[in-house]
Design a protein around this motif. Structure first.
Motif, PDB file in Angstrom:
ATOM      1  N   VAL A   1      31.543 -25.506  38.627  1.00  0.00           N
ATOM      2  CA  VAL A   1      30.614 -24.573  39.352  1.00  0.00           C
ATOM      3  C   VAL A   1      30.294 -23.549  38.221  1.00  0.00           C
ATOM      4  O   VAL A   1      29.111 -23.206  38.233  1.00  0.00           O
ATOM      5  CB  VAL A   1      31.582 -23.941  40.525  1.00  0.00           C
ATOM      6  N   ASP A   2      31.237 -22.999  37.496  1.00  0.00           N
ATOM      7  CA  ASP A   2      30.962 -21.957  36.490  1.00  0.00           C
ATOM      8  C   ASP A   2      29.659 -22.517  35.515  1.00  0.00           C
ATOM      9  O   ASP A   2      28.910 -21.734  35.141  1.00  0.00           O
ATOM     10  CB  ASP A   2      32.091 -21.635  35.504  1.00  0.00           C
ATOM     11  N   THR A   3      29.897 -23.695  35.147  1.00  0.00           N
ATOM     12  CA  THR A   3      28.913 -24.517  34.100  1.00  0.00           C
ATOM     13  C   THR A   3      27.501 -24.464  34.939  1.00  0.00           C
ATOM     14  O   THR A   3      26.481 -24.089  34.375  1.00  0.00           O
ATOM     15  CB  THR A   3      29.318 -25.623  33.852  1.00  0.00           C
ATOM     16  N   PHE A   4      27.372 -24.794  36.211  1.00  0.00           N
ATOM     17  CA  PHE A   4      26.189 -24.878  36.768  1.00  0.00           C
ATOM     18  C   PHE A   4      25.561 -23.593  37.025  1.00  0.00           C
ATOM     19  O   PHE A   4      24.354 -23.157  37.052  1.00  0.00           O
ATOM     20  CB  PHE A   4      26.097 -25.653  38.324  1.00  0.00           C
ATOM     21  N   ILE A   5      26.384 -22.444  37.205  1.00  0.00           N
ATOM     22  CA  ILE A   5      26.046 -21.118  37.190  1.00  0.00           C
ATOM     23  C   ILE A   5      25.302 -20.684  36.073  1.00  0.00           C
ATOM     24  O   ILE A   5      23.995 -20.018  35.931  1.00  0.00           O
ATOM     25  CB  ILE A   5      27.024 -20.086  37.463  1.00  0.00           C
ATOM     26  N   ASP A   6      25.822 -21.008  34.760  1.00  0.00           N
ATOM     27  CA  ASP A   6      25.020 -20.673  33.560  1.00  0.00           C
ATOM     28  C   ASP A   6      24.218 -21.363  32.897  1.00  0.00           C
ATOM     29  O   ASP A   6      23.149 -21.139  32.371  1.00  0.00           O
ATOM     30  CB  ASP A   6      26.280 -20.705  32.418  1.00  0.00           C
ATOM     31  N   LEU A   7      24.066 -22.757  33.562  1.00  0.00           N
ATOM     32  CA  LEU A   7      23.025 -23.812  33.202  1.00  0.00           C
ATOM     33  C   LEU A   7      21.687 -23.309  33.095  1.00  0.00           C
ATOM     34  O   LEU A   7      20.905 -23.668  32.055  1.00  0.00           O
ATOM     35  CB  LEU A   7      23.168 -25.116  33.898  1.00  0.00           C
ATOM     36  N   PRO A   8      21.145 -22.616  34.139  1.00  0.00           N
ATOM     37  CA  PRO A   8      19.655 -22.278  34.126  1.00  0.00           C
ATOM     38  C   PRO A   8      19.494 -21.232  32.644  1.00  0.00           C
ATOM     39  O   PRO A   8      18.211 -21.045  32.348  1.00  0.00           O
ATOM     40  CB  PRO A   8      19.498 -21.315  35.447  1.00  0.00           C
ATOM     41  N   LEU A   9      20.305 -20.649  32.479  1.00  0.00           N
ATOM     42  CA  LEU A   9      20.176 -19.791  31.277  1.00  0.00           C
ATOM     43  C   LEU A   9      19.696 -20.708  29.833  1.00  0.00           C
ATOM     44  O   LEU A   9      18.896 -19.831  29.207  1.00  0.00           O
ATOM     45  CB  LEU A   9      21.518 -19.085  31.018  1.00  0.00           C
ATOM     46  N   VAL A  10      20.121 -21.681  29.618  1.00  0.00           N
ATOM     47  CA  VAL A  10      19.872 -22.362  28.440  1.00  0.00           C
ATOM     48  C   VAL A  10      18.935 -23.719  28.804  1.00  0.00           C
ATOM     49  O   VAL A  10      18.178 -24.130  27.975  1.00  0.00           O
ATOM     50  CB  VAL A  10      21.155 -22.991  27.957  1.00  0.00           C
ATOM     51  N   LEU A  11      18.930 -24.039  30.255  1.00  0.00           N
ATOM     52  CA  LEU A  11      17.816 -24.879  30.534  1.00  0.00           C
ATOM     53  C   LEU A  11      16.454 -24.557  30.355  1.00  0.00           C
ATOM     54  O   LEU A  11      16.147 -23.529  30.905  1.00  0.00           O
ATOM     55  CB  LEU A  11      18.077 -25.512  31.916  1.00  0.00           C
ATOM     56  N   PRO A  12      15.483 -25.334  29.866  1.00  0.00           N
ATOM     57  CA  PRO A  12      14.204 -25.017  29.647  1.00  0.00           C
ATOM     58  C   PRO A  12      13.569 -24.826  30.973  1.00  0.00           C
ATOM     59  O   PRO A  12      13.879 -25.645  31.983  1.00  0.00           O
ATOM     60  CB  PRO A  12      13.682 -26.132  28.903  1.00  0.00           C
ATOM     61  N   PRO A  13      12.816 -23.704  31.238  1.00  0.00           N
ATOM     62  CA  PRO A  13      12.386 -23.618  32.718  1.00  0.00           C
ATOM     63  C   PRO A  13      11.479 -24.616  33.352  1.00  0.00           C
ATOM     64  O   PRO A  13      11.418 -25.021  34.379  1.00  0.00           O
ATOM     65  CB  PRO A  13      11.417 -22.266  32.407  1.00  0.00           C
ATOM     66  N   ALA A  14      10.665 -25.317  32.212  1.00  0.00           N
ATOM     67  CA  ALA A  14       9.798 -26.280  32.497  1.00  0.00           C
ATOM     68  C   ALA A  14      10.559 -27.508  33.327  1.00  0.00           C
ATOM     69  O   ALA A  14      10.206 -27.969  34.184  1.00  0.00           O
ATOM     70  CB  ALA A  14       9.100 -26.853  31.511  1.00  0.00           C
ATOM     71  N   VAL A  15      11.782 -27.680  32.687  1.00  0.00           N
ATOM     72  CA  VAL A  15      12.789 -28.753  33.292  1.00  0.00           C
ATOM     73  C   VAL A  15      13.159 -28.501  34.521  1.00  0.00           C
ATOM     74  O   VAL A  15      13.167 -29.332  35.364  1.00  0.00           O
ATOM     75  CB  VAL A  15      13.890 -29.081  31.963  1.00  0.00           C
ATOM     76  N   ALA A  16      13.636 -27.178  34.499  1.00  0.00           N
ATOM     77  CA  ALA A  16      13.895 -26.591  36.011  1.00  0.00           C
ATOM     78  C   ALA A  16      13.047 -26.921  37.168  1.00  0.00           C
ATOM     79  O   ALA A  16      13.322 -27.249  38.086  1.00  0.00           O
ATOM     80  CB  ALA A  16      14.361 -24.952  35.886  1.00  0.00           C
ATOM     81  N   GLY A  17      11.724 -26.573  36.838  1.00  0.00           N
ATOM     82  CA  GLY A  17      10.504 -26.587  37.568  1.00  0.00           C
ATOM     83  C   GLY A  17      10.459 -27.917  37.950  1.00  0.00           C
ATOM     84  O   GLY A  17      10.051 -28.717  39.180  1.00  0.00           O
ATOM     85  N   PHE A  18      10.492 -29.051  36.698  1.00  0.00           N
ATOM     86  CA  PHE A  18      10.234 -30.601  37.004  1.00  0.00           C
ATOM     87  C   PHE A  18      11.297 -31.106  37.841  1.00  0.00           C
ATOM     88  O   PHE A  18      11.265 -31.750  38.797  1.00  0.00           O
ATOM     89  CB  PHE A  18      10.246 -31.183  35.910  1.00  0.00           C
TER      90      PHE A  18
END
Lengths: 273, 236
Positions: free
Chosen positions: A96-113
């Motif tokens: 859970v901790d890792t998923f909380i932090d993930l968006p910080l390093v994930l490229p926003p374009a990937v998040a949107g995709f």
């Protein structure tokens, strides 16, 4: 000291000072110059007149409205979540901790995709929603979903660490004094962590306001519906350059205010063990 | 009267003991660091749950493993002064004392008078409006003690209440505590390391070691081997 200004020792020391000054000045200039350039490319008259442009107005309104909604959702869901998360151990907590932090390093374009792949018209969940006539992608709701995904870690991480740091003796004492767990949370836990929570919320708001990559992938760039301020800056590149400058300056001012607020709030310490 | 039979597996040993404190009496709990003294207080107050056993206060079951009763902390009516006092830093001295009364739904109109009474008793009237975050250790401790007494608990437990106090305040708080416990006829447990504390306020004494009682008796009869843990503790 003034009697022997050219003594090697003094000479070396002044060289160190000059070196340090050059370093500090060049780093500061590198960061500040592009921001300053925005202000040099416009005049106050031009700035204020383009403020009333409907293109600017609708982007500003949409950005503020969506960011406020995102912030409210993050705070209302995130505060109890962070509290429970910091108070209990459960299997898979580290995941859970890792998923909380993930968006910080994930490229926003990937998040949107990724959001599109899940909630899009033919997405894993989206195709079922579509059967009920619910379409999320390329709507204002999608803007908010993208902002929450990208900006929530700023609040969650802050709230989590504040609750972890807080000396449990305060809450325990409050319980022995007859306060219910809810009363303890509202009269002891929240007041003692309020400064940090607000600074986390301000950071989240700032990140939501500046969201670009995930929004353009998942919500698109429709004026008045999904075109927030950063998207409008992008749009203005092909159209009216002055409009782009005006919106950029607005974003700079807001970002600056956010950093000042965070600095002030961070100076208030949490009492811990 | 407090009657407790507690059993709890701790990391290094198993805590297993039976204690009884009569109304109006003070039990002094002694023992080396890590003997389980604070754990006993946490178990009684409900901050920790025993593995098995029972806790009865004036016939009321606070905890009973056999019948599955475990009263929540806030309903036990136990005044607990924790070791590090924990005066709420965001509230004033007066606000701290009022906190427990508000939680116990004391009528609003009566709270200011009661708060003033306790401020006077503890000799802290002059700091009534000062936030606890700017108080000294001794002042915080007096605020914490006043706050616990002000709720009118059925049982009073204090974890090293005198450590932050100077000699004069210690003497005063000791007099106050013994009078309070005797007048209100409530049982009281005090964790302490100092033999003088026990002589001053203790009626009975329990010495713990690795979760069990190694000696118990009247305060006047402590053998040297059971009593004096001051030397080994003061290094901390």
């Amino acid at each position: 000291m003034a009697r022997f200004p050219l003594q090697p020792e003094h000479y070396r020391r002044s060289l160190t000072y000059i070196g340090a000054a050059v370093l500090v000045a060049s780093v500061t200039l590198y960061l500040a110059l592009p921001v300053a350039a925005l202000f040099f490319r416009t005049t106050p008259e031009l700035f204020f007149s383009s403020l009333s442009d409907p293109y600017v107005r609708s982007a500003l309104y949409l950005s503020l409205a969506t960011s406020v909604v995102s912030l409210c959702i993050v705070v209302l869901v995130g505060t109890p979540f962070a509290y429970a998360h910091s108070r209990y151990t459960y299997p898979g907590k580290i995941v859970v901790d890792t998923f909380i932090d993930l968006p910080l390093v994930l490229p926003p374009a990937v998040a949107g995709f990724a959001l599109l792949v899940l909630y899009g018209r033919v997405g894993l969940i989206g195709k079922y929603l579509n059967m009920f006539g619910i379409s999320l992608a390329f709507t204002t709701v999608a803007v908010i979903m993208a902002q929450i995904f990208v900006a929530s870690p700023f609040y969650l991480r802050q709230a989590k660490s504040l609750f972890e740091q807080l000396d449990p003796a305060y809450e325990q004492t409050a319980r022995t004094l007859g306060a219910s767990p809810l009363r303890v949370f509202t009269t002891v836990t929240l007041p003692l962590t309020a400064g940090g929570l607000v600074s986390g919320a301000v950071m989240t708001f700032g990140r939501a306001l500046g969201e670009f990559g995930a929004t353009i992938m998942f919500a698109g760039n429709l004026p008045g519906v999904t075109q927030t301020m950063p998207l409008a800056v992008y749009g203005a590149m092909q159209g009216d350059f002055n409009i782009g400058i005006t919106i950029s300056i607005l974003l700079v001012i807001i970002s600056f205010a956010i950093m000042v607020a965070v600095r002030y709030l961070a100076s208030r310490k949490v009492p811990h063990a | 009267m407090l009657e407790a039979e507690l059993k709890k597996q701790l990391r290094d040993f198993s805590l297993e003991l039976r204690i009884q404190v009569n109304c109006g009496k003070i039990l002094a709990l002694m023992g080396e660091n890590g003997a389980g003294k604070s754990t006993v207080l946490n178990l009684l107050s409900g901050l920790l749950t025993p593995d098995t056993g029972s806790i009865r206060l004036n016939g009321r079951k606070l905890y009973d493993a056999a019948s599955g009763i475990s009263m929540p902390v806030e309903s036990r009516r136990i005044g607990y002064v924790l070791q590090n006092s924990a005066a709420f830093p965001h509230l004033t001295a007066a606000g701290n004392i009022a906190y427990g009364m508000r939680a116990h739904h004391v009528p609003k109109a009566r709270i200011p008078d009661l708060v003033n009474y306790w401020l006077d008793v503890m000799d802290i009237r002059s700091i009534a409006g000062v936030k606890a975050s700017s108080l000294s250790g001794g002042q915080k401790q007096r605020v914490a003690i006043a706050r616990a007494l002000a709720t009118g608990p059925d049982l009073l437990i204090l974890d090293e209440p005198f450590t932050a106090l100077d000699a004069e305040s210690t003497a005063k708080v000791k007099r106050l505590l013994t009078a309070y416990v005797r007048d209100l006829r409530i049982p009281c447990i005090v964790v302490t390391h100092r033999i003088t504390d026990i002589q001053d306020i203790g009626d009975t004494v329990c010495t713990l070691s690795r979760g069990g009682i190694v000696w118990q008796g009247r305060a006047g009869e402590i053998p040297d081997s059971a009593g004096n843990t001051e030397g080994s503790e003061s290094r901390n």
